[in-house]
Structures are given as structure tokens and as C-alpha cells.
Design a protein around this motif. Sequence first.
Motif, PDB file in Angstrom:
ATOM      1  N   PHE A 123       0.705  -1.326   0.070  1.00  0.00           N
ATOM      2  CA  PHE A 123       0.038  -0.157  -0.100  1.00  0.00           C
ATOM      3  C   PHE A 123       0.807   1.425  -0.025  1.00  0.00           C
ATOM      4  O   PHE A 123       0.631   2.232  -0.861  1.00  0.00           O
ATOM      5  CB  PHE A 123      -1.046  -0.098   1.250  1.00  0.00           C
ATOM      6  CG  PHE A 123      -2.130  -0.814   1.126  1.00  0.00           C
ATOM      7  CD1 PHE A 123      -3.274  -0.226   0.425  1.00  0.00           C
ATOM      8  CD2 PHE A 123      -2.294  -2.152   1.483  1.00  0.00           C
ATOM      9  CE1 PHE A 123      -4.367  -0.983   0.299  1.00  0.00           C
ATOM     10  CE2 PHE A 123      -3.259  -2.873   1.183  1.00  0.00           C
ATOM     11  CZ  PHE A 123      -4.421  -2.474   0.705  1.00  0.00           C
ATOM     12  N   GLN A 124       2.175   1.118   0.821  1.00  0.00           N
ATOM     13  CA  GLN A 124       2.788   2.415   0.961  1.00  0.00           C
ATOM     14  C   GLN A 124       3.315   2.622  -0.608  1.00  0.00           C
ATOM     15  O   GLN A 124       3.605   3.802  -0.935  1.00  0.00           O
ATOM     16  CB  GLN A 124       3.623   2.424   2.240  1.00  0.00           C
ATOM     17  CG  GLN A 124       3.056   2.182   3.427  1.00  0.00           C
ATOM     18  CD  GLN A 124       4.069   1.971   4.682  1.00  0.00           C
ATOM     19  OE1 GLN A 124       5.467   1.295   4.105  1.00  0.00           O
ATOM     20  NE2 GLN A 124       3.732   2.358   5.769  1.00  0.00           N
ATOM     21  N   ASN A 125       3.902   1.613  -1.187  1.00  0.00           N
ATOM     22  CA  ASN A 125       4.780   1.780  -2.236  1.00  0.00           C
ATOM     23  C   ASN A 125       3.641   2.387  -3.352  1.00  0.00           C
ATOM     24  O   ASN A 125       4.160   3.094  -4.513  1.00  0.00           O
ATOM     25  CB  ASN A 125       5.411   0.477  -2.638  1.00  0.00           C
ATOM     26  CG  ASN A 125       6.532   0.245  -1.954  1.00  0.00           C
ATOM     27  OD1 ASN A 125       7.174   1.139  -1.047  1.00  0.00           O
ATOM     28  ND2 ASN A 125       6.969  -1.166  -1.758  1.00  0.00           N
TER      29      ASN A 125
ATOM     30  N   PHE B 232      -1.593   3.082   6.750  1.00  0.00           N
ATOM     31  CA  PHE B 232      -0.686   3.795   5.614  1.00  0.00           C
ATOM     32  C   PHE B 232      -1.413   5.056   5.149  1.00  0.00           C
ATOM     33  O   PHE B 232      -2.463   5.182   5.967  1.00  0.00           O
ATOM     34  CB  PHE B 232      -0.844   2.869   4.384  1.00  0.00           C
ATOM     35  CG  PHE B 232      -2.104   2.552   3.975  1.00  0.00           C
ATOM     36  CD1 PHE B 232      -2.928   3.345   3.004  1.00  0.00           C
ATOM     37  CD2 PHE B 232      -2.838   1.377   4.269  1.00  0.00           C
ATOM     38  CE1 PHE B 232      -4.169   2.967   2.653  1.00  0.00           C
ATOM     39  CE2 PHE B 232      -4.005   0.982   3.705  1.00  0.00           C
ATOM     40  CZ  PHE B 232      -4.812   1.893   3.102  1.00  0.00           C
ATOM     41  N   ASN B 233      -0.759   5.901   4.746  1.00  0.00           N
ATOM     42  CA  ASN B 233      -0.964   7.162   4.444  1.00  0.00           C
ATOM     43  C   ASN B 233      -1.589   7.495   3.159  1.00  0.00           C
ATOM     44  O   ASN B 233      -1.006   7.001   2.092  1.00  0.00           O
ATOM     45  CB  ASN B 233       0.150   8.248   4.509  1.00  0.00           C
ATOM     46  CG  ASN B 233       0.701   8.281   6.086  1.00  0.00           C
ATOM     47  OD1 ASN B 233       0.167   7.770   7.052  1.00  0.00           O
ATOM     48  ND2 ASN B 233       1.524   9.069   6.301  1.00  0.00           N
ATOM     49  N   LEU B 234      -2.625   8.321   3.042  1.00  0.00           N
ATOM     50  CA  LEU B 234      -3.204   8.800   1.700  1.00  0.00           C
ATOM     51  C   LEU B 234      -2.332   9.902   1.414  1.00  0.00           C
ATOM     52  O   LEU B 234      -1.879  10.610   2.052  1.00  0.00           O
ATOM     53  CB  LEU B 234      -4.750   8.960   1.614  1.00  0.00           C
ATOM     54  CG  LEU B 234      -5.528   7.675   2.219  1.00  0.00           C
ATOM     55  CD1 LEU B 234      -7.037   8.164   2.239  1.00  0.00           C
ATOM     56  CD2 LEU B 234      -5.081   6.451   1.274  1.00  0.00           C
ATOM     57  N   ILE B 235      -2.697  10.250  -0.061  1.00  0.00           N
ATOM     58  CA  ILE B 235      -2.023  11.481  -0.578  1.00  0.00           C
ATOM     59  C   ILE B 235      -3.257  12.362  -1.236  1.00  0.00           C
ATOM     60  O   ILE B 235      -4.427  11.791  -1.197  1.00  0.00           O
ATOM     61  CB  ILE B 235      -1.042  11.347  -1.758  1.00  0.00           C
ATOM     62  CG1 ILE B 235      -1.798  10.404  -2.775  1.00  0.00           C
ATOM     63  CG2 ILE B 235       0.012  10.420  -1.115  1.00  0.00           C
ATOM     64  CD1 ILE B 235      -0.733  10.069  -4.156  1.00  0.00           C
TER      65      ILE B 235
ATOM     66  N   TYR C 127       3.880   5.695  -5.395  1.00  0.00           N
ATOM     67  CA  TYR C 127       4.070   5.979  -7.042  1.00  0.00           C
ATOM     68  C   TYR C 127       3.039   6.675  -7.500  1.00  0.00           C
ATOM     69  O   TYR C 127       3.316   7.648  -8.581  1.00  0.00           O
ATOM     70  CB  TYR C 127       3.892   4.363  -7.478  1.00  0.00           C
ATOM     71  CG  TYR C 127       3.735   4.549  -9.054  1.00  0.00           C
ATOM     72  CD1 TYR C 127       4.936   4.439  -9.999  1.00  0.00           C
ATOM     73  CD2 TYR C 127       2.559   4.210  -9.625  1.00  0.00           C
ATOM     74  CE1 TYR C 127       4.539   4.550 -11.446  1.00  0.00           C
ATOM     75  CE2 TYR C 127       2.359   4.030 -10.849  1.00  0.00           C
ATOM     76  CZ  TYR C 127       3.275   4.342 -11.783  1.00  0.00           C
ATOM     77  OH  TYR C 127       3.276   4.319 -13.178  1.00  0.00           O
ATOM     78  N   LEU C 128       1.849   6.791  -7.032  1.00  0.00           N
ATOM     79  CA  LEU C 128       0.834   7.532  -7.511  1.00  0.00           C
ATOM     80  C   LEU C 128       0.831   8.893  -7.334  1.00  0.00           C
ATOM     81  O   LEU C 128       0.186   9.768  -7.892  1.00  0.00           O
ATOM     82  CB  LEU C 128      -0.597   7.104  -7.076  1.00  0.00           C
ATOM     83  CG  LEU C 128      -0.916   5.560  -7.499  1.00  0.00           C
ATOM     84  CD1 LEU C 128      -2.274   5.117  -6.800  1.00  0.00           C
ATOM     85  CD2 LEU C 128      -1.253   5.634  -8.834  1.00  0.00           C
TER      86      LEU C 128
END
Length: 469
Positions: free
Chosen positions: A63-65, A93-96, A69-70
Motif C-alpha cells: 500500500f505504501q509503495n 498507511f497514508n493517503l495523498i 508511486y501514484l
Amino acid sequence: MRSHPVLGYGLLVLFVFWVTANRASSSSLHCKRYGGDETRPHSVTITEFGAVGDGTTLNTKAFQNAIFYLNSFADKGGAELFVPAGRWLTGSFNLISHLTLWLHKDAVVLGSTDPADWPIIDPLPSYGRGRELPGNRHKSLIFGSNLTDVVITGENGTIDGQGSGWWQRFRNKTLDYTRPHLIELMNSNEVVISNLTLLNSPFWTVHPVYSSHVTIQNLTIRAPPNSPNTDGIDPDSSDHVCIEDCYISTGDDVIAIKSGWDEYGICYGRPSTKITIRRLVGETRSSGIAIGSEMSGGVSDVHAEDLFFYNTNNGIRIKSSPGRGGYVRNVYVSNVSLLNVTTAFRFTGLYGEHPDDHYDPNALPKIERITFKDIRGKSITVAGLMQGIEGDAFGDICLYNVNLQVSASPPWNCSNVKGYSDFVSPQPCELLEQCVFPDHCSECYHLSSDDDDEQRNQKRRKGARLLSW
């Protein structure tokens, strides 16, 4: 509204019939609709980053990777992370920004049962410490801070916090830090959380804090009735929040509106305001809608309508205490059905619970302009337990067209409150007996104060008919 199988067919039919029958009486509240068909120009699947959906492989790095990437597409229209069918075990995990997290209908995101997979982060400044313990707190399973344009959605896929271990550590008093939420977004704007099933959060389930323009739609939120502090949705020091078309059955408040704790909330000074709640079904051992007890930054302009709470301790509750400061004002709750509820309306002015000994006991909350309209209830024990603060009465409490089938005698218990009522059964306590019409409309939030005499007479003639359920 999506179907909610856990609600039970009979209760769901009752609720749908009731909303349809009362649609014309609802106020015109509007929320941005998220149809789920909005697409991002770039999309990847979590399996492209090595994730395995067997329920036992830990996929935190995947999830982090994937999200790392996104992030390169954030300025190119944003991106989508697709979670296919499977059981995807992960830690936090963190969102962006400019991201859609999309869950297939048979996707289950599972929170790790190892506390080490939920990192430790700083306490919220408006709380000054963890909510349960002094010091820091665990990060939520899905977390984001300082984000814009974030969507968490899908085809009613599931996010399961697997909270039973956390609940046991809470009961055994073996926690080292405050438990994590399931979803928390901080200092974020333009957030959508929709079309999901959220299960077994370790602590509060959905927690938007210091955020604006948050839309929460079509969620099913469940946790066992004895699970501690598993609130459904907690808007906290946030504004322009819309919650609608949800079914919530948890171990604590269905909705709890907050804005910081004692001297820390007063200092941080960010209120919760412009909160809209519509078409909600809920069951809990606590409260259907609660405001507080952490409300030191202030809570205002709360509009809630088309609500059905059953098998619940309190229908609507306002909680505060000396030392909180802040205010709760301009609250309008209408078109509510209650079934098998212990106390329909409960105001608590001496809730207690302070983060430390440094609070100012003279920081008194201001509670005013609270209106309850078109409320009906069956199998209610107590109509109202309304207890303000001596020397700091809760004011301008208005009840209009309230009909409750109550078993307790007396049905109301009131102290240190002031207000008005019309068409209320059973007869309210003396402190609330002054009539709303014709002289006190302006004190009642959202009730029209400029009706002409004929309109008032029509309302009075309709009153007896409106009292029936």
C-alpha cells in the motif's frame, strides 16, 4: 439509500416508509452528491506492487509503495488505487492528495492485529494528549494530513479494523498509547468517504479533524454493542461536513460532534460548524447524536433531519462540563423517530473527564438556541433528562411537535435549563413550558419568526394531527 441487511427487513421498511411519508416536511438541506462514477486519468491495482489477498500476508509496504508511486500523478489529474477481491491484511498507511482509494465489492482490507503495525504519532493539539492516556497515540489504519481532493469509496467493499484485541487491552488497562481510529483525515479539504462497510474499529471509526468540505455517504458501520468507544462518525473541529444515508450500529455514539478538550480546545480555537446529518439509521448503547463532551472550540449550525434511532440509550445528547468553555449554539434537529430508547433528550452539564488538572473550572460552556421539531417516539422510558450548570443555564431550548410514548413518571427531569414548547406530549417540565408561538419564535433556531397570523393559526390547527405517528 443502499440496503442494509443487518438492519432487518421490518425496521428498514418502517424507516423507508417513514422518510417517504415525511419528505415534504423536511428542510432543504443540500449536500454534494458523489455518484462513484468519477474517474481519475491514472489507475493501478494493489497487486501490481506485490500485495497478496490471502488474509495472512502483511501488505503494508505494498500500500505504501503504490501510493508513493501514484503521488507522481497528483498534478496530472490525480490517480486511483484499486483494491480487488480478496482479504488484504495491512498496517497503517497514508493517503495523498488527488487520490481515489477504490474497493471492489468483495475486497476486505484488514487491520493488522499487531500494535507495532500501527505507528505512534503526536497527540492532537486541541486535546493536548491522547484521548485515553497521556502522551502520544496510535495512527489510524487509513490516515492523511494536509490533503486536498481525497476519495475513499468503492462497491461497498469492507474495511475491518479487527479491533477485538484493542478492546481487550483497553479493558485490561494494558494499553501503552491511545487506541487508533479506523479512518482519520487531518487538516484536509474536499474529502469523500462513501459506499463502504466499516467494521470493528479499534476506537472511533471515521474521524475528520481540522478539515473542511467533508462528505460521508452510504456507509454501513458496525461494531459489537459492548465494544468500547467505537463511535461511528466524529466530526471534530471541522466545517461543512455532510453525513447522509448511513446505517450505524456500534458500541458508542452513532454520531459525536467534537471540537477539542478543555484548555487545549479553547487555545486551539477551531469550532465544528455547518454540520449536516440526514437519513440516518442507528443503534447503540450510547447516543444517536451526541455533541461533546469535548466541545471547547465551539459547535454551531448543526442541522439534522430524517433520523431513526432504536434500541438506544439516548436519542439526542449534549454533553459538557465546567472547564470546557466553548459553546453549542444553533442546533436544529427535526423529523426523528425513536423506538425503544431509554432517554429521548439528555443534556449533561457536569460530564467531567478532564485531560489534566490545568483546566479552568470557571471556563463555563454556553449552550443556547437548540430546537427539536417533529419528534416521535415509541417505547421511551424518559422523555427528557435535561441538567444544565448552576449559574450557567442552558438557554433557548425549543421543543415543537414532540410526541413520545413514555413509561417513567415524571417523564421529564429538568434543572438549569430555560426554553419554550408547543404541541409536546407528555407535557414538558415547567422550565420549558412557555409557548413558542407567538412571542418566542426568534429564540428558537430555524423556526420562522415572521409567519403571519393565518399561518400560525394553520400550524395550531394542524398540531393535533401532526402529533400522531
